[in-house]
Design a protein around this motif. Sequence first.
Motif, PDB file in Angstrom:
ATOM      1  N   PRO A  32       1.441  -1.967  -6.038  1.00 42.82           N
ATOM      2  CA  PRO A  32       2.404  -2.419  -5.245  1.00 42.82           C
ATOM      3  C   PRO A  32       2.973  -1.167  -4.356  1.00 42.82           C
ATOM      4  CG  PRO A  32       2.684  -3.215  -7.438  1.00 42.82           C
ATOM      5  CD  PRO A  32       1.546  -2.465  -7.330  1.00 42.82           C
ATOM      6  N   TRP A  33       3.638  -1.439  -3.204  1.00 43.34           N
ATOM      7  CA  TRP A  33       4.255  -0.382  -2.450  1.00 43.34           C
ATOM      8  C   TRP A  33       5.498  -0.594  -1.985  1.00 43.34           C
ATOM      9  CZ3 TRP A  33       4.400  -1.500   2.922  1.00 43.34           C
ATOM     10  CH2 TRP A  33       3.777  -2.527   3.264  1.00 43.34           C
ATOM     11  N   GLY A  91       2.871  -1.374   9.246  1.00 46.70           N
ATOM     12  CA  GLY A  91       2.005   0.082   9.035  1.00 46.70           C
ATOM     13  C   GLY A  91       0.827  -0.279   8.494  1.00 46.70           C
ATOM     14  N   PRO A 136      -3.369   2.642  13.961  1.00 50.99           N
ATOM     15  CA  PRO A 136      -2.503   3.109  14.966  1.00 50.99           C
ATOM     16  C   PRO A 136      -3.013   2.932  16.466  1.00 50.99           C
ATOM     17  CG  PRO A 136      -3.287   4.945  14.086  1.00 50.99           C
ATOM     18  CD  PRO A 136      -3.854   3.629  13.095  1.00 50.99           C
ATOM     19  N   GLU A 140     -10.037   1.296   7.170  1.00 54.73           N
ATOM     20  CA  GLU A 140      -9.733   2.662   6.734  1.00 54.73           C
ATOM     21  C   GLU A 140      -8.265   2.822   6.655  1.00 54.73           C
ATOM     22  OE1 GLU A 140     -10.922   6.058   9.059  1.00 54.73           O
ATOM     23  OE2 GLU A 140     -10.741   4.853  10.918  1.00 54.73           O
ATOM     24  N   TYR A 141      -7.266   2.134   7.483  1.00 53.40           N
ATOM     25  CA  TYR A 141      -6.111   2.393   7.798  1.00 53.40           C
ATOM     26  C   TYR A 141      -5.255   1.221   6.726  1.00 53.40           C
ATOM     27  CZ  TYR A 141      -6.299   5.667  11.220  1.00 53.40           C
ATOM     28  OH  TYR A 141      -6.478   7.070  11.791  1.00 53.40           O
ATOM     29  N   ASP A 142      -5.947   0.678   5.993  1.00 52.41           N
ATOM     30  CA  ASP A 142      -5.227  -0.350   5.104  1.00 52.41           C
ATOM     31  C   ASP A 142      -4.987   0.419   4.022  1.00 52.41           C
ATOM     32  OD1 ASP A 142      -4.276  -2.265   3.325  1.00 52.41           O
ATOM     33  OD2 ASP A 142      -5.941  -3.450   3.667  1.00 52.41           O
ATOM     34  N   PHE A 143      -3.546   0.646   3.727  1.00 54.78           N
ATOM     35  CA  PHE A 143      -3.111   1.573   2.684  1.00 54.78           C
ATOM     36  C   PHE A 143      -2.344   0.627   1.572  1.00 54.78           C
ATOM     37  CE2 PHE A 143       0.940   1.393   5.292  1.00 54.78           C
ATOM     38  CZ  PHE A 143       1.851   1.235   4.081  1.00 54.78           C
ATOM     39  N   PRO A 150      -3.972  10.383  10.646  1.00 51.50           N
ATOM     40  CA  PRO A 150      -4.856  10.061   9.516  1.00 51.50           C
ATOM     41  C   PRO A 150      -4.716   8.959   8.715  1.00 51.50           C
ATOM     42  CG  PRO A 150      -3.864  12.129   9.345  1.00 51.50           C
ATOM     43  CD  PRO A 150      -3.478  11.766  10.361  1.00 51.50           C
ATOM     44  N   ALA A 151      -5.690   8.308   8.524  1.00 52.09           N
ATOM     45  CA  ALA A 151      -5.477   6.957   7.557  1.00 52.09           C
ATOM     46  C   ALA A 151      -4.617   7.312   6.311  1.00 52.09           C
ATOM     47  CB  ALA A 151      -6.821   6.383   7.199  1.00 52.09           C
ATOM     48  N   HIS A 183      -0.138   7.648   8.152  1.00 48.98           N
ATOM     49  CA  HIS A 183       0.367   6.980   9.618  1.00 48.98           C
ATOM     50  C   HIS A 183       1.384   6.132   9.324  1.00 48.98           C
ATOM     51  CE1 HIS A 183      -2.303   3.935   7.437  1.00 48.98           C
ATOM     52  NE2 HIS A 183      -1.801   3.026   8.055  1.00 48.98           N
ATOM     53  N   ASP A 184       2.229   5.831   8.356  1.00 51.60           N
ATOM     54  CA  ASP A 184       3.246   5.017   8.047  1.00 51.60           C
ATOM     55  C   ASP A 184       4.366   5.708   7.423  1.00 51.60           C
ATOM     56  OD1 ASP A 184       4.498   2.134   8.666  1.00 51.60           O
ATOM     57  OD2 ASP A 184       4.281   2.279   6.394  1.00 51.60           O
ATOM     58  N   LEU A 231       5.775   4.219   4.891  1.00 48.84           N
ATOM     59  CA  LEU A 231       5.779   3.656   3.383  1.00 48.84           C
ATOM     60  C   LEU A 231       4.242   3.948   3.101  1.00 48.84           C
ATOM     61  CD1 LEU A 231       7.607   0.236   3.843  1.00 48.84           C
ATOM     62  CD2 LEU A 231       8.416   2.420   2.744  1.00 48.84           C
ATOM     63  N   ALA A 232       3.559   4.416   3.880  1.00 49.61           N
ATOM     64  CA  ALA A 232       2.215   4.766   3.222  1.00 49.61           C
ATOM     65  C   ALA A 232       2.373   6.261   2.717  1.00 49.61           C
ATOM     66  CB  ALA A 232       1.207   5.105   4.493  1.00 49.61           C
ATOM     67  N   LYS A 274       3.830   5.721  -0.642  1.00 46.56           N
ATOM     68  CA  LYS A 274       2.870   5.434  -1.442  1.00 46.56           C
ATOM     69  C   LYS A 274       2.362   6.534  -2.131  1.00 46.56           C
ATOM     70  CE  LYS A 274      -0.475   2.106  -2.574  1.00 46.56           C
ATOM     71  NZ  LYS A 274      -1.556   1.088  -2.044  1.00 46.56           N
ATOM     72  N   LYS A 318      11.142   3.358  11.582  1.00 42.86           N
ATOM     73  CA  LYS A 318       9.486   3.543  11.911  1.00 42.86           C
ATOM     74  C   LYS A 318       9.403   4.136  13.337  1.00 42.86           C
ATOM     75  CE  LYS A 318       7.375   0.693   8.616  1.00 42.86           C
ATOM     76  NZ  LYS A 318       6.031  -0.269   8.438  1.00 42.86           N
TER      77      LYS A 318
END
Lengths: 286, 147
Positions: free
Chosen positions: A146-147, A170, A174, A229-232, B100-101, B104-105, B107-108, B111, B132
């Motif tokens: 979870p984040w 997010g 991007p 790839e951008y799914d955190f 970079p992945a 980019h955010d 909350l990223a 985390k 943001k």
Amino acid sequence: MTGGFIEPIFGRYVHVEIEGEINRIYFEENGTGIPLVCLHTAGSDARQWRHLLVDEEFTRNYRIIAFDMPWHGKSNPPDSRYGSEYRLTTASYTATIRAFCKALGLDRPVVMGCSIGGRIVLNLAIEHARDFRALIGLEAADFQQPWYDTTWLNRPDVHGGEVCAALVSGLIAPDGPEAARNETLWGYKQGGPGVFKGDLYFYRVDGDLRGRTGGIDVNQCPLYLLTGEYDFSCTPEDTLRTAAGIPGAKATVMERLGHFPMSENPDQFRRYIAPVLQDVIDKQKL
Amino acid sequence: MTTERGGGSSDAPIPHSPDAVIAAFEAIPALLARDATLTARGRWLDVDCLLGPSTQPFHITIRAGQIVDMTRAPVLMRSWRFAYRATPAALAAYWQSRPPAGWHDLLALTKRGEATLEGEIHPFMTHLQYFKGLLALPRRTGLGGAS
């Protein structure tokens, strides 16, 4: 540009009995051939699949169907549940998908789900592999860290639509098309109160599949996992870890995509999903 | 399992100078003043918060979505409702035109442990898209090769 173009998608309602109660489920479809049922992400609805639904090549070989889960989009909550807290569980989600496929009389459909839809695809592979021709999990893993605290999603002093959309914004890569980004977020701004949070009960609490995916037999039902790839939230590492524990599962990391590949950048997603759908067709000929 | 993975972004932050990161952050009020849409998004927001590089955060006073004061911390006995602080490396990566992945955010970054969100975060959550956008404004200034 001229007006008047009518897309080939058509939408209808089907009455589906789920856990003892009739649900009026809205679905859209287009194409003929292998049934392909598409599952939207948590807190959104089946409009996420609109680009796939009008793909001329895919719809020559697939009857593509996308439905709004109960409580989402144009599928209302069941009559008895208004006023109660919505909570999706592994059991209720699985029952909903199976009941929907049964109500439409689909013969061993392919199911493709994203996010919570990707997670439940893994459960379908564990418990009901024989019922499906192939399973495709987008942004899927047996578990992910979870984040954020989901209590922020449904409280009277925070605008639910704004905070849901801002949180997931997010997760979009991007440099995708601006209109597609906005449309993806619009779905989150339109969700009913507490629905995104209720979906995440399945994702965060009830649907932890760690320790269960090793029993998946891809010889019964091929399994494809694709993650942006951008799914955190569901990271590529989460998906690769999950796939590593499933002999024969195919895992792909999708560049320039995030958590909503089919809606945030449909053209980029097409590059990755086209060979998967072709592989499913090829396997039918063996 | 069979795996396909293309090249794509590196997980490492881009080269940066901590002083350049601080200077880029100090440009935010001027960038916000030129962004009527973002200012309007924050039109209901009044808050005193602590934002910026973890090595040099700033006390920021926001009224009706506009930054009316920004002062380098520490300030003796100055309070704040919430703080969002990120490492200079994280901000330098976040400010790339195509970050970079995983960088980019906001909350990223929390985390992955490159940023912290502390305090009474209600104003941050009610105006999450505003913050943001606010903290992404230096993307327009070209820090670290951004265009």
